[in-house]
Design an enzyme around this catalytic site. Structure first.
Site, PDB file in Angstrom:
ATOM      1  N   SER A  91      -7.489   5.884   1.382  1.00  9.84           N
ATOM      2  CA  SER A  91      -8.119   5.516   0.124  1.00  9.84           C
ATOM      3  C   SER A  91      -7.019   5.460  -0.942  1.00  9.84           C
ATOM      4  O   SER A  91      -5.841   5.614  -0.605  1.00  9.84           O
ATOM      5  CB  SER A  91      -9.161   6.579  -0.174  1.00  9.84           C
ATOM      6  OG  SER A  91      -9.883   6.238  -1.282  1.00  9.84           O
ATOM      7  N   GLU A 195      -1.010  -5.552  -7.735  1.00  6.63           N
ATOM      8  CA  GLU A 195      -1.933  -6.518  -7.128  1.00  6.63           C
ATOM      9  C   GLU A 195      -3.320  -6.328  -7.706  1.00  6.63           C
ATOM     10  O   GLU A 195      -3.622  -5.277  -8.252  1.00  6.63           O
ATOM     11  CB  GLU A 195      -2.034  -6.264  -5.610  1.00  6.63           C
ATOM     12  CG  GLU A 195      -0.746  -6.433  -4.876  1.00  6.63           C
ATOM     13  CD  GLU A 195      -0.733  -5.648  -3.566  1.00  6.63           C
ATOM     14  OE1 GLU A 195      -1.822  -5.327  -3.045  1.00  6.63           O
ATOM     15  OE2 GLU A 195       0.364  -5.351  -3.094  1.00  6.63           O
ATOM     16  N   LYS A 197      -7.116  -5.391  -7.514  1.00  6.19           N
ATOM     17  CA  LYS A 197      -7.909  -4.515  -6.656  1.00  6.19           C
ATOM     18  C   LYS A 197      -9.231  -5.237  -6.402  1.00  6.19           C
ATOM     19  O   LYS A 197     -10.118  -5.245  -7.245  1.00  6.19           O
ATOM     20  CB  LYS A 197      -8.150  -3.168  -7.330  1.00  6.19           C
ATOM     21  CG  LYS A 197      -8.872  -2.198  -6.418  1.00  6.19           C
ATOM     22  CD  LYS A 197      -9.040  -0.841  -7.059  1.00  6.19           C
ATOM     23  CE  LYS A 197      -9.675   0.151  -6.124  1.00  6.19           C
ATOM     24  NZ  LYS A 197     -10.832  -0.313  -5.383  1.00  6.19           N
ATOM     25  N   ARG A 218     -13.504  -0.004   7.550  1.00  8.03           N
ATOM     26  CA  ARG A 218     -12.747   1.218   7.322  1.00  8.03           C
ATOM     27  C   ARG A 218     -13.428   2.445   7.896  1.00  8.03           C
ATOM     28  O   ARG A 218     -12.777   3.372   8.357  1.00  8.03           O
ATOM     29  CB  ARG A 218     -12.521   1.407   5.826  1.00  8.03           C
ATOM     30  CG  ARG A 218     -11.566   2.527   5.567  1.00  8.03           C
ATOM     31  CD  ARG A 218     -11.196   2.614   4.119  1.00  8.03           C
ATOM     32  NE  ARG A 218     -12.023   3.599   3.438  1.00  8.03           N
ATOM     33  CZ  ARG A 218     -12.021   3.770   2.133  1.00  8.03           C
ATOM     34  NH1 ARG A 218     -11.288   2.997   1.370  1.00  8.03           N
ATOM     35  NH2 ARG A 218     -12.767   4.683   1.587  1.00  8.03           N
ATOM     36  N   GLU A 268      -9.092  -7.162   2.204  1.00  7.81           N
ATOM     37  CA  GLU A 268     -10.426  -7.014   1.646  1.00  7.81           C
ATOM     38  C   GLU A 268     -11.266  -8.264   1.926  1.00  7.81           C
ATOM     39  O   GLU A 268     -10.823  -9.389   1.659  1.00  7.81           O
ATOM     40  CB  GLU A 268     -10.295  -6.814   0.131  1.00  7.81           C
ATOM     41  CG  GLU A 268     -11.476  -6.169  -0.521  1.00  7.81           C
ATOM     42  CD  GLU A 268     -11.413  -4.646  -0.527  1.00  7.81           C
ATOM     43  OE1 GLU A 268     -10.539  -4.059   0.167  1.00  7.81           O
ATOM     44  OE2 GLU A 268     -12.258  -4.035  -1.211  1.00  7.81           O
ATOM     45  N   LYS A 385       1.740  -0.264  -6.629  1.00  7.77           N
ATOM     46  CA  LYS A 385       2.393   0.363  -5.480  1.00  7.77           C
ATOM     47  C   LYS A 385       3.888   0.463  -5.743  1.00  7.77           C
ATOM     48  O   LYS A 385       4.466  -0.463  -6.327  1.00  7.77           O
ATOM     49  CB  LYS A 385       2.170  -0.488  -4.214  1.00  7.77           C
ATOM     50  CG  LYS A 385       0.701  -0.672  -3.836  1.00  7.77           C
ATOM     51  CD  LYS A 385       0.501  -1.662  -2.690  1.00  7.77           C
ATOM     52  CE  LYS A 385      -0.996  -1.860  -2.427  1.00  7.77           C
ATOM     53  NZ  LYS A 385      -1.298  -2.939  -1.471  1.00  7.77           N
ATOM     54  N   LYS A 409      -8.217   1.513 -12.515  1.00  8.34           N
ATOM     55  CA  LYS A 409      -9.571   0.947 -12.516  1.00  8.34           C
ATOM     56  C   LYS A 409     -10.002   0.562 -13.928  1.00  8.34           C
ATOM     57  O   LYS A 409      -9.831   1.326 -14.872  1.00  8.34           O
ATOM     58  CB  LYS A 409     -10.566   1.973 -11.955  1.00  8.34           C
ATOM     59  CG  LYS A 409     -10.259   2.362 -10.515  1.00  8.34           C
ATOM     60  CD  LYS A 409     -11.275   1.799  -9.563  1.00  8.34           C
ATOM     61  CE  LYS A 409     -12.443   2.712  -9.415  1.00  8.34           C
ATOM     62  NZ  LYS A 409     -13.325   2.440  -8.324  1.00  8.34           N
TER      63      LYS A 409
HETATM   64  S1  IVH Z   1      -3.934  -0.801  -0.736  1.00  8.09           S
HETATM   65  C1  IVH Z   1      -2.832   2.791   1.567  1.00  8.09           C
HETATM   66  N1  IVH Z   1      -4.388  -2.933  -2.162  1.00  8.09           N
HETATM   67  O1  IVH Z   1      -9.266  -0.265  -2.642  1.00  8.09           O
HETATM   68  C2  IVH Z   1      -3.220   1.753   0.589  1.00  8.09           C
HETATM   69  N2  IVH Z   1      -6.229  -1.582  -1.554  1.00  8.09           N
HETATM   70  O2  IVH Z   1      -9.869   2.553  -3.340  1.00  8.09           O
HETATM   71  C3  IVH Z   1      -4.437   1.118   0.991  1.00  8.09           C
HETATM   72  N3  IVH Z   1      -8.383  -2.450  -2.348  1.00  8.09           N
HETATM   73  O3  IVH Z   1      -9.741   0.988   0.566  1.00  8.09           O
HETATM   74  C4  IVH Z   1      -5.055   0.324  -0.022  1.00  8.09           C
HETATM   75  N4  IVH Z   1      -7.590  -4.238  -3.313  1.00  8.09           N
HETATM   76  O4  IVH Z   1     -10.543  -1.372   0.044  1.00  8.09           O
HETATM   77  C5  IVH Z   1      -4.937  -1.864  -1.576  1.00  8.09           C
HETATM   78  N5  IVH Z   1      -4.626  -4.889  -3.395  1.00  8.09           N
HETATM   79  C6  IVH Z   1      -5.176  -3.818  -2.793  1.00  8.09           C
HETATM   80  C7  IVH Z   1      -6.550  -3.578  -2.798  1.00  8.09           C
HETATM   81  C8  IVH Z   1      -7.046  -2.431  -2.179  1.00  8.09           C
HETATM   82  C9  IVH Z   1      -8.680  -3.546  -3.018  1.00  8.09           C
HETATM   83  C10 IVH Z   1      -9.379  -1.456  -1.914  1.00  8.09           C
HETATM   84  C11 IVH Z   1      -9.284  -1.091  -0.493  1.00  8.09           C
HETATM   85  C12 IVH Z   1      -9.102   0.386  -0.472  1.00  8.09           C
HETATM   86  C13 IVH Z   1      -9.663   0.774  -1.792  1.00  8.09           C
HETATM   87  C14 IVH Z   1      -9.139   2.081  -2.262  1.00  8.09           C
END
Ligand code: IVH
Length: 773
Positions: A91, A195, A197, A218, A268, A385, A409
């Protein structure tokens, strides 16, 4: 949210009980979420989870193995074969504002030993780095090199810096520890990739020898559900990867001959907003329930047993993370890995950016927050990241999420709150609109305490009832709406809401006309309607009477000084002068403004009268067509329907309004008060010299096509000379001008009423001399 789901309002419950309650409620909603039928918005879930996390960290004895804090998500549904995730699908920690984003940035820096240097520290760091670089100290000063080839550089720097790698350090040092250098040092911290989300569902997709072999949800992060059959139907997910090792690779190909034997990517699954709208339109056509949002619809679509159903939903996919690769190139950065994934044909979003420092990240997230609703898919924040994979490895992960990433967020646009009651408000023209009284909730950046429910049918369709916990949505700048109830929270014995029979203001019976969606208070003397009519009448676009705000109107009406619109022209100014908040000056100003309003032209008066269907534009057209209110009072419905852009509905509405004795009385009153009842002179007459008013008091009807005038031109020519030009012939018509294809009914009416019928030549003469042949 104002009151947590499941909490007992007003009761004090101890921590243990609250923790148990939160655990149960969260587990319940977690299970719903993973079955594709979430009932509460994520933001509410997160808030409850945060509360539980806080409680559990204060009282570790309350942590239960089954607590949702101990798991990433709910266990997968056994209906779909379990798939173990290696590495686990983690997560993300959230940052709910820029402050939390900065705090995360500081933690990253601290963990990397790259704490924000002060001037003194900067000097030390720079000098030390030159004299005896260690990995820790070298980190902040290797900015430019890090951008190019971060990982090897950092590692090498830690052990044995070469001249190349040490160069930035030496340059900085040679220039001396000035403030600019300090800024440079601050920028030397790890670069971030940022990126969108995406607001959808995370999946993991596995390729073996370039062929998609499996896709899984997941689930709880370690084990998900096999959804290969569904994911195969998503056009964005290549079933076969592009060959990154063609026989003759382009000379600038950054990834030659590196076909992955095994590749696992994360991304996603989403539904485009336009696709979502089409899907809901189809649901409606089939008489099925609408999906509340694209994410729920995507979840439901992915978890279909029948892949044909999934296929027709039109899901999409964004790939955002390389999870595992065997036989691919070595990367030093996340962005590089994304570029490679893109070269393999995977859909990588174009808004990924690599940014050098937190200031740029902040500017970027703020910019995208503004543009949140500009894209055809939903994103509820941005994921930041640490771009350098070596630094990611150094930062590592905790039980739930990586330390090297954070989800910034946006403020939630959907929250739950309690629907306290449904009330009905009466609009200025008597429309009765049901609206929700809500326990105040912060959503979409504002506190919302009321939300419109539009009309009786909408309340029934949503089946929201007083006492329900409801989802409130406010997206962008739009007005807040109640999306629907959280059925599991519905109090026992609740009844569907029914429209109150009487007007809440005047207590007269409300009416809903056959085939109409609106309910109306039809009492002309309803105080709300009286006030509404006056408010509209004095408005800037109407009669433009100043110094009479809603509050004053309310006072005058309540104190019996003002009974209706016409009363404005008979106000007892002496009494007003005695009223609190009024003095001689303001009373004089008011009096002047009211007096001036008497000269407003007919178009403004027509608009001011609150005639249904008559807005500013229609008022202008109506005034131009008839020239004088008397012509409208007498006009037949057919004549009104012929007015440009009118048609039968508007004509009927205007006719009905002017036939109402109350309204006729009102017009009489206004006329007696000295209001102008004529149209303004048309633009061409006022612009140049005024034309001789040859047609003053005459009414000339034009029918058919004339050679020398357009339809509107002929009418303007009549109005400019003081005449009126209604759409139909009556006994009061001076003449009927006929051109090619003139209307037969007008001719007949003219003949039967003895109205002279003239041709275009005679019309020219009439315009010039005001005389008929
Ligand atoms: S990276 C270890 N990148 O957000 C890193 N997640 O709250 C894994 N999500 O489970 C996630 N856009 O479903 C990443 N550009 C993005 C994302 C993203 C949406 C979602 C994903 C994750 C959740 C975490």
């Amino acid at each position: 949210m104002a009151e947590p789901v499941g909490a007992d309002a007003g009761t004090t419950i101890d921590s243990a009980a609250r923790a148990r309650q939160l655990q149960a409620v969260l587990n319940h909603h977690s299970a719903l979420y993973y079955s594709g039928k979430p009932e509460i918005p994520d933001a509410d879930f997160d808030e409850l989870l945060r509360e539980l996390q806080a409680l559990e960290s204060q009282h570790p004895e309350l942590v239960h193995p089954d607590s949702p804090t101990q798991r990433v998500g709910a266990p997968p549904d056994t209906a779909f074969a379990p798939v173990r995730h290696e590495p686990p699908m983690m997560s993300l920690h959230n940052a709910l504002d820029l402050g939390e984003l900065r705090a995360w940035n500081e933690r990253v820096h601290r963990a990397l030993g790259a704490s924000k240097p002060t001037v003194q520290q900067a000097e030390l760091t720079l000098e030390d780095a030159v004299a005896e670089p260690t990995g820790e100290q070298a980190l902040p000063v290797l900015e430019d090199v890090a951008a190019e080839q971060a990982l090897p550089v950092l590692e090498d720097a830690a052990t044995e810096p070469t001249g190349e790698q040490a160069l930035p350090t030496l340059e900085a040092s040679a220039a001396g520890p000035t403030l600019e250098n300090v800024a440079a040092v601050e920028q030397a911290v790890p670069a971030y990739s940022v990126e969108l989300k995406f607001d959808g569902l995370a999946i993991s997709v596995r390729y073996e020898d370039g062929v998609m072999v499996r896709a899984a949800t997941r689930g709880d992060g370690r084990t998900g559900e096999d959804v290969t059959h569904s994911v195969r139907t998503i056009v964005d997910v290549p079933v076969r990867l592009k060959d990154p090792a063609p026989d003759d690779p382009a000379p600038d190909d950054p990834f030659p001959d590196r076909a992955p034997a095994v590749l696992e990517v994360r991304g996603e699954v989403i539904l485009y907003l336009s696709t979502f709208e089409r899907l809901n339109a189809r649901q409606a056509e089939r008489g099925e329930k609408a999906y509340v949002n694209p994410r729920n619809a995507a979840a439901g679509s992915l978890r279909q047993k029948d892949a044909r159903v999934t296929a027709e939903r039109g899901l999409s996919f964004w790939c955002y993370q390389l999870a595992y690769a065997e036989g691919g190139p070595d990367f030093s950065s996340h962005m590089e890995s994304l570029k490679w994934l893109e070269s393999l044909g995977l859909p990588v979003n174009q808004y990924s950016a690599r940014l050098d420092d937190l200031a740029s990240v902040e500017a970027h997230v703020t910019d995208f927050e503004r543009r949140r609703h500009d894209l055809d898919y939903e994103f509820d924040g941005l994921v930041v990241k640490v771009d350098d994979l070596g630094l990611q490895a150094r930062l590592g992960v905790d039980a739930k999420a990586p330390r090297w990433a954070v989800a910034y967020k946006f403020p939630p646009e959907e929250r739950t709150t309690r629907l306290l009651d449904i009330d009905v408000s009466i609009g200025p023209s008597g429309q009765a609109t049901p609206f929700a009284r809500l326990e105040p909730v912060f959503v979409g950046g504002v506190t919302v305490a009321t939300a419109t429910l539009h009309n009786e049918d909408q309340v029934a369709a949503k089946d929201v009832r007083p006492g329900d916990t409801v989802i409130v949505r406010r997206a962008g700048e739009v007005i807040p709406e109640v999306v629907g109830p959280v059925l599991s929270e519905r109090p026992e014995g609740s009844e569907p809401w029914s429209f109150p029979p009487n007007c809440p203001i005047c207590k007269e019976k409300l009416q809903r006309a056959e085939g109409m969606s609106a309910t109306q208070c039809v009492n002309y003397r309803c105080p709300r309607q009286i006030r509404g009519r006056i408010e509209h009448f004095v408005g800037r676009a109407a009669m433009d009477i100043e110094f009479l705000g809603e509050r004053n109107i309310d006072r005058f009406v309540t104190e019996g000084l003002l009974g209706d619109v016409v009363g404005l022209y008979d106000l007892d100014f002496e009494r007003i002068e005695q009223m609190e908040g009024f003095g001689q000056i303001s009373v004089n100003n008011l009096r002047k403004s009211i007096e001036a309003s008497k000269q407003q032209p007919l178009s403004r008066l027509l608009f001011a009268l609150s005639i249904p269907e008559i807005g500013q534009v229609n008022a202008r057209v109506l005034a131009a067509a008839f020239g004088h209110i008397d012509a409208i009072l007498d006009a037949s419905e057919e004549a009104l329907a012929e007015v440009e852009g009118f048609g039968p509905i508007i004509a009927a509405s205007v006719r009905a309004w002017f036939d109402n004795p109350d309204n006729r009385e009102l017009i009489k009153g206004l006329r007696e008060s000295g209001l102008r009842m004529e149209a303004e002179a048309p633009a061409d007459a006022t612009a140049g010299e005024a034309l001789p008013q040859t047609l003053a008091g005459m009414s000339v009807v034009v029918s058919g096509t004339l050679e020398g005038f357009s339809r509107d031109g002929a009418r303007q020519a009549i109005l400019a000379r003081g005449g009126s030009s209604p759409g139909s012939v009556s006994g009061r018509t001076t003449a009927l001008v006929v051109g090619a294809d003139a209307g037969a009914s007008k001719l007949r009416k003219a003949e039967s009423s003895g109205v002279p019928v003239i041709d275009e030549t005679d019309f020219q003469m009439l315009l010039e001399t005001g005389e008929l042949p």
